[in-house]
Design a protein around this motif. Structure first.
Motif, PDB file in Angstrom:
ATOM      1  N   ASN A   3       0.836  -1.465  -0.337  1.00 19.31           N
ATOM      2  CA  ASN A   3      -0.378  -0.189   0.033  1.00 19.31           C
ATOM      3  C   ASN A   3       1.039   1.019  -0.038  1.00 19.31           C
ATOM      4  O   ASN A   3       0.405   2.083  -0.644  1.00 19.31           O
ATOM      5  CB  ASN A   3      -0.566   0.518   1.626  1.00 19.31           C
ATOM      6  N   ALA A   4       1.923   1.258   0.981  1.00 19.71           N
ATOM      7  CA  ALA A   4       2.485   2.354   0.619  1.00 19.71           C
ATOM      8  C   ALA A   4       3.092   2.263  -0.418  1.00 19.71           C
ATOM      9  O   ALA A   4       3.685   3.989  -0.994  1.00 19.71           O
ATOM     10  CB  ALA A   4       3.328   2.091   1.517  1.00 19.71           C
ATOM     11  N   ARG A   5       3.542   1.489  -1.211  1.00 17.32           N
ATOM     12  CA  ARG A   5       3.940   1.710  -2.859  1.00 17.32           C
ATOM     13  C   ARG A   5       2.830   2.105  -3.596  1.00 17.32           C
ATOM     14  O   ARG A   5       3.733   3.249  -4.479  1.00 17.32           O
ATOM     15  CB  ARG A   5       4.560   0.645  -3.111  1.00 17.32           C
ATOM     16  N   ARG A   6       2.247   1.638  -3.904  1.00 13.78           N
ATOM     17  CA  ARG A   6       1.009   2.386  -4.145  1.00 13.78           C
ATOM     18  C   ARG A   6       0.682   3.717  -3.672  1.00 13.78           C
ATOM     19  O   ARG A   6       0.216   4.596  -4.720  1.00 13.78           O
ATOM     20  CB  ARG A   6      -0.372   1.821  -4.109  1.00 13.78           C
ATOM     21  N   ASP A   7       1.026   4.053  -3.166  1.00 14.89           N
ATOM     22  CA  ASP A   7       0.846   5.324  -1.913  1.00 14.89           C
ATOM     23  C   ASP A   7       1.966   6.604  -2.360  1.00 14.89           C
ATOM     24  O   ASP A   7       1.647   7.924  -2.042  1.00 14.89           O
ATOM     25  CB  ASP A   7      -0.239   5.778  -0.821  1.00 14.89           C
ATOM     26  N   GLY A   8       2.588   5.728  -2.744  1.00 17.93           N
ATOM     27  CA  GLY A   8       3.853   7.083  -2.662  1.00 17.93           C
ATOM     28  C   GLY A   8       5.052   6.839  -1.819  1.00 17.93           C
ATOM     29  O   GLY A   8       6.114   8.143  -1.903  1.00 17.93           O
ATOM     30  N   SER A   9       4.676   6.590  -1.114  1.00 18.95           N
ATOM     31  CA  SER A   9       5.724   6.846  -0.109  1.00 18.95           C
ATOM     32  C   SER A   9       6.288   5.321   0.919  1.00 18.95           C
ATOM     33  O   SER A   9       7.236   5.442   1.943  1.00 18.95           O
ATOM     34  CB  SER A   9       4.623   6.488   1.671  1.00 18.95           C
ATOM     35  N   LEU A  10       6.903   4.824  -0.518  1.00 18.52           N
ATOM     36  CA  LEU A  10       8.151   3.734  -0.708  1.00 18.52           C
ATOM     37  C   LEU A  10       8.376   3.862  -2.161  1.00 18.52           C
ATOM     38  O   LEU A  10       7.747   3.251  -3.079  1.00 18.52           O
ATOM     39  CB  LEU A  10       7.165   2.382   0.257  1.00 18.52           C
ATOM     40  N   SER A  11       9.303   4.395  -1.760  1.00 18.30           N
ATOM     41  CA  SER A  11       9.882   3.962  -3.723  1.00 18.30           C
ATOM     42  C   SER A  11       9.859   3.168  -4.012  1.00 18.30           C
ATOM     43  O   SER A  11       9.594   1.686  -3.341  1.00 18.30           O
ATOM     44  CB  SER A  11      11.843   3.954  -3.111  1.00 18.30           C
ATOM     45  N   ARG A  49      12.213  -0.328  -4.107  1.00 17.57           N
ATOM     46  CA  ARG A  49      12.241  -1.171  -2.708  1.00 17.57           C
ATOM     47  C   ARG A  49      11.354  -2.271  -2.930  1.00 17.57           C
ATOM     48  O   ARG A  49      10.452  -2.282  -3.403  1.00 17.57           O
ATOM     49  CB  ARG A  49      12.443  -0.458  -1.484  1.00 17.57           C
ATOM     50  N   ALA A  50      12.076  -3.710  -3.032  1.00 18.10           N
ATOM     51  CA  ALA A  50      11.253  -5.060  -2.601  1.00 18.10           C
ATOM     52  C   ALA A  50      10.292  -5.277  -1.606  1.00 18.10           C
ATOM     53  O   ALA A  50      11.144  -4.892  -0.443  1.00 18.10           O
ATOM     54  CB  ALA A  50      12.477  -5.525  -2.987  1.00 18.10           C
TER      55      ALA A  50
END
Length: 193
Positions: A141-149, A152-153
């Motif tokens: 979810n963080a990847r989707r909302d942009g709070s995880l690069s 990053r695997a």
């Protein structure tokens, strides 16, 4: 008329959990469990089975009573970076509250019983799998909302964060200060914006 138990099983389980959490399985004798729970030997055996059964029930109780509330932020389907941070704030809160070096009962059980007690090892793995799964979902979810690069695997970062949570409790159990533990966690969370 059937005999009534002279103790409250839920209260006895909470007391046994505290004792196992603080002292471990090997150092917690049956006499101490009887004294601490207020139950007779017969009452403990009739209600919980043997010492190992009581230990496993205590692990389950810990999972519900202590870890359940700690994992609540990650249980939300849309959990993301803020939920991960809140989870680690709760890890630090438990470490601060306990303040006596108990660490995490599940982590303690993994160290003490994991290699020699298959039932305890299964309970520990089930817990770790749950935490890893919740962290991976929150990271997705963080990847989707942009709070995880995006580079990053997710799976390996979830594994890393699981290790960070367990490591924080291990550091607390070994007597390390809260400042060091907080820096350890903060470093692990640098991948989240």
């Amino acid at each position: 008329m059937p005999r009534t138990k002279a103790f409250q099983p839920a209260e006895a389980l909470d007391r046994a959990m505290e004792l196992f959490w603080r002292r471990g399985y090997a150092a917690t004798g049956l006499d101490r469990l009887v004294r601490r729970t207020g139950a007779s030997r017969y009452g403990l055996y009739a209600t919980f089975g043997g010492k190992q059964d009581l230990f496993l029930a205590s692990l389950e109780r810990y999972s519900q009573a202590v870890m359940g509330p700690m994992l609540e932020p990650l249980e939300v389907a849309r959990a993301s970076a803020p939920a991960i941070r809140l989870f680690f704030d709760r890890v630090l809160g438990i470490i601060r509250t306990a303040g006596d070096g108990r660490g995490c009962f599940i982590c303690n059980a993994a160290f003490e019983r994991g290699a020699i007690d298959a039932a305890a090892a299964r309970r520990v793995r089930r817990h770790f799998d749950r935490v890893r799964r919740l962290l991976a979902r929150a990271l997705t979810n963080a990847r989707r909302d942009g709070s995880l690069s995006p580079d990053r695997a997710v799976r390996s970062y979830a594994d890393h964060l699981l290790g960070t949570a367990a490591g924080a409790f291990l550091l607390a159990r070994s007597g390390m200060g809260i400042g060091l533990i907080r820096r350890f966690i903060d470093t692990a969370l640098q991948g989240l914006t």
